[in-house]
Scaffold this active site. Structure first.
Site, PDB file in Angstrom:
ATOM      1  CE1 TYR A  61      -3.120  -2.929   0.113  1.00 25.08           C
ATOM      2  CE2 TYR A  61      -3.554  -2.490   2.423  1.00 25.08           C
ATOM      3  CZ  TYR A  61      -3.786  -3.231   1.279  1.00 25.08           C
ATOM      4  OH  TYR A  61      -4.692  -4.273   1.306  1.00 25.08           O
TER       5      TYR A  61
ATOM      6  N   PRO B  27     -15.549  -3.934   2.253  1.00 22.19           N
ATOM      7  CG  PRO B  27     -15.337  -3.258   4.487  1.00 22.19           C
ATOM      8  CD  PRO B  27     -14.524  -3.578   3.264  1.00 22.19           C
ATOM      9  CG  LEU B  28     -17.705   0.696   3.496  1.00 23.28           C
ATOM     10  CD1 LEU B  28     -16.877   1.935   3.824  1.00 23.28           C
ATOM     11  CD2 LEU B  28     -19.101   0.826   4.088  1.00 23.28           C
TER      12      LEU B  28
HETATM   13  N1  LIG Z   1      -6.557  -8.519   0.690  1.00 24.54           N
HETATM   14  C1  LIG Z   1      -6.730  -7.804  -0.383  1.00 24.54           C
HETATM   15  O1  LIG Z   1      -6.409  -8.230  -1.490  1.00 24.54           O
HETATM   16  C2  LIG Z   1      -7.320  -6.440  -0.238  1.00 24.54           C
HETATM   17  C3  LIG Z   1      -7.733  -5.723  -1.381  1.00 24.54           C
HETATM   18  C4  LIG Z   1      -8.288  -4.458  -1.198  1.00 24.54           C
HETATM   19  C5  LIG Z   1      -8.426  -3.938   0.090  1.00 24.54           C
HETATM   20  N2  LIG Z   1      -8.002  -4.652   1.170  1.00 24.54           N
HETATM   21  C6  LIG Z   1      -8.150  -4.140   2.554  1.00 24.54           C
HETATM   22  O2  LIG Z   1      -9.525  -3.902   2.803  1.00 24.54           O
HETATM   23  C7  LIG Z   1      -9.697  -2.561   3.248  1.00 24.54           C
HETATM   24  C8  LIG Z   1     -11.046  -2.044   2.786  1.00 24.54           C
HETATM   25  O3  LIG Z   1     -11.155  -2.099   1.381  1.00 24.54           O
HETATM   26  P1  LIG Z   1     -11.214  -0.803   0.484  1.00 24.54           P
HETATM   27  O4  LIG Z   1     -10.581   0.344   1.201  1.00 24.54           O
HETATM   28  O5  LIG Z   1     -10.701  -1.159  -0.853  1.00 24.54           O
HETATM   29  O6  LIG Z   1     -12.777  -0.589   0.265  1.00 24.54           O
HETATM   30  P2  LIG Z   1     -14.013  -0.158   1.194  1.00 24.54           P
HETATM   31  O7  LIG Z   1     -13.640  -0.152   2.621  1.00 24.54           O
HETATM   32  O8  LIG Z   1     -15.163  -0.950   0.750  1.00 24.54           O
HETATM   33  O9  LIG Z   1     -14.292   1.341   0.678  1.00 24.54           O
HETATM   34  C9  LIG Z   1     -13.335   2.348   0.757  1.00 24.54           C
HETATM   35  C10 LIG Z   1     -13.794   3.499  -0.136  1.00 24.54           C
HETATM   36  O10 LIG Z   1     -15.022   4.007   0.317  1.00 24.54           O
HETATM   37  C11 LIG Z   1     -14.877   5.379   0.702  1.00 24.54           C
HETATM   38  N3  LIG Z   1     -15.571   5.530   1.997  1.00 24.54           N
HETATM   39  C12 LIG Z   1     -15.262   4.934   3.175  1.00 24.54           C
HETATM   40  N4  LIG Z   1     -16.126   5.297   4.144  1.00 24.54           N
HETATM   41  C13 LIG Z   1     -17.017   6.130   3.557  1.00 24.54           C
HETATM   42  C14 LIG Z   1     -18.149   6.837   4.025  1.00 24.54           C
HETATM   43  N5  LIG Z   1     -18.539   6.739   5.307  1.00 24.54           N
HETATM   44  N6  LIG Z   1     -18.829   7.639   3.145  1.00 24.54           N
HETATM   45  C15 LIG Z   1     -18.427   7.732   1.865  1.00 24.54           C
HETATM   46  N7  LIG Z   1     -17.367   7.074   1.351  1.00 24.54           N
HETATM   47  C16 LIG Z   1     -16.665   6.289   2.189  1.00 24.54           C
HETATM   48  C17 LIG Z   1     -13.407   5.642   0.830  1.00 24.54           C
HETATM   49  O11 LIG Z   1     -13.090   6.952   0.406  1.00 24.54           O
HETATM   50  P3  LIG Z   1     -12.646   8.096   1.475  1.00 24.54           P
HETATM   51  O12 LIG Z   1     -11.205   7.867   1.762  1.00 24.54           O
HETATM   52  O13 LIG Z   1     -12.921   9.352   0.728  1.00 24.54           O
HETATM   53  O14 LIG Z   1     -13.515   7.922   2.668  1.00 24.54           O
HETATM   54  C18 LIG Z   1     -12.817   4.643  -0.141  1.00 24.54           C
HETATM   55  O15 LIG Z   1     -12.761   5.162  -1.458  1.00 24.54           O
HETATM   56  C19 LIG Z   1      -8.505  -1.822   2.635  1.00 24.54           C
HETATM   57  O16 LIG Z   1      -8.265  -0.578   3.269  1.00 24.54           O
HETATM   58  C20 LIG Z   1      -7.418  -2.835   2.814  1.00 24.54           C
HETATM   59  O17 LIG Z   1      -6.932  -2.795   4.158  1.00 24.54           O
HETATM   60  C21 LIG Z   1      -7.469  -5.889   1.011  1.00 24.54           C
END
Ligand SMILES: NC(=O)c1ccc[n+]([C@@H]2O[C@H](COP(=O)([O-])OP(=O)(O)OC[C@H]3O[C@@H](n4cnc5c(N)ncnc54)[C@H](OP(=O)(O)O)[C@@H]3O)[C@@H](O)[C@H]2O)c1
Length: 272
Positions: free
Chosen positions: A47, A198-199
């Site tokens: 990351y 998750p979002l």
């Molecule tokens: N193992 C793997 O291969 C893998 C792959 C991807 C991710 N991950 C892990 O999973 C975690 C979560 O996944 P993710 O970050 O990709 O997706 P996510 O948690 O589903 O969504 C994050 C996105 O949603 C926005 N967001 C979050 N809270 C919000 C709210 N209350 N209102 C509006 N927008 C919101 C964020 O933007 P803002 O910053 O503008 O809030 C960001 O663009 C990652 O941080 C990482 O640690 C693991």
């Protein structure tokens, strides 16, 4: 641990590349997360690369009451702006994984990594060699617990023959339940399931039962989606990611929301 964790992938620049636009806000997000009761923070060497781990090390390096889960096994060649997996080539050669483990310890300012996850199984390296490094780093005391990421049930079973697996991290959210069978396997074998995205990475539908329930309760759609995950299975430990304090606070509200059976059924129906 509390079941609602925090994902740090968003504490980086555009395309999960380089430093974030507002590093001070990102540090505040990390501190505020812990203040709000988060005691599981997910990260990875890739990351930034290295950016998220360094921020966590700088900000929370002395907080040994916070479980840090990091990963190794994916490399970076470019910002992920529409590239997808091409921006994240897997490298699972044992000597590389070992080196990344050592460097994660340094960046996170820890003596031991609480949870070390193999980010992807590299198809060009025998899987048992990759699982073997997880086992070796654990027996050398560099790693407390071991997990896997984006795996199938047979892959988890193969890994468990070599090392104890405490967690699996697969993509899973209301709009993508392809890993339901993996979740059931985790439930049956006492393995934590950390649903990533998750979002739905901010792409949850603004229509349907989820949106109606959110509106009725005066909550954001994402907050209700997280509450659904928490209620759907006790093995789920969501790790929503954000770079903004306001979004973090909104997401954390999910920990105190108890959906009724009627609401759960309506949400489930809406996604079939
Ligand atoms: N193992 C793997 O291969 C893998 C792959 C991807 C991710 N991950 C892990 O999973 C975690 C979560 O996944 P993710 O970050 O990709 O997706 P996510 O948690 O589903 O969504 C994050 C996105 O949603 C926005 N967001 C979050 N809270 C919000 C709210 N209350 N209102 C509006 N927008 C919101 C964020 O933007 P803002 O910053 O503008 O809030 C960001 O663009 C990652 O941080 C990482 O640690 C693991």
């Amino acid at each position: 641990m509390h079941r609602l964790g925090f994902g740090s992938m968003r504490l980086t620049g555009r395309g999960i590349w380089g430093p974030p636009e507002d590093p001070a806000e990102c540090r505040t997000v990390l501190r505020r997360a812990v203040e709000l009761g988060v005691d599981l923070i997910d990260t990875a060497d890739s990351y930034g690369p290295y950016v998220a781990e360094e921020l966590i090390g700088d900000t929370l390096g002395d907080r040994d009451d916070v479980v840090i889960a990091t990963k190794a096994g994916l490399t970076r060649v470019a910002p992920d702006i529409g590239l997808g997996p091409a921006a994240w080539p897997p490298v699972g050669r044992p000597e590389y994984l070992r080196q990344e483990c050592e460097m994660s310890l340094r960046r996170l300012r820890r003596d031991v990594i609480d949870l070390w996850q193999l980010h992807r199984i590299d198809p060009n390296v025998p899987a048992e060699d990759q699982f073997g490094v997880l086992r070796d780093m654990q027996s050398e005391g560099k790693v407390r617990f071991v997990g896997l990421s984006q795996v199938s049930v047979p892959q988890i079973e193969a890994a468990r023959k070599i090392v104890q697996i405490v967690s699996v991290q697969n993509r899973y959210h209301l709009g993508d339940r392809a890993s339901e069978e993996v979740l059931r396997y985790c439930e049956a074998h006492d393995i934590a399931f950390l649903p990533w995205a998750p979002l739905a990475q901010g792409r949850l539908s603004a229509e349907g039962p989820l949106a109606t329930i959110a509106q009725e309760r005066g909550e954001a759609v994402g907050t209700i989606a997280l509450a659904w995950l928490l209620a759907h299975s006790e093995n789920l430990l969501p790790i929503p990611g954000t770079s903004r304090v306001a979004h973090l606070e909104q997401n954390m509200r999910a920990a105190n929301i108890e959906l009724t059976p009627v609401e759960m059924a309506a949400i489930e129906e809406g996604i079939q």
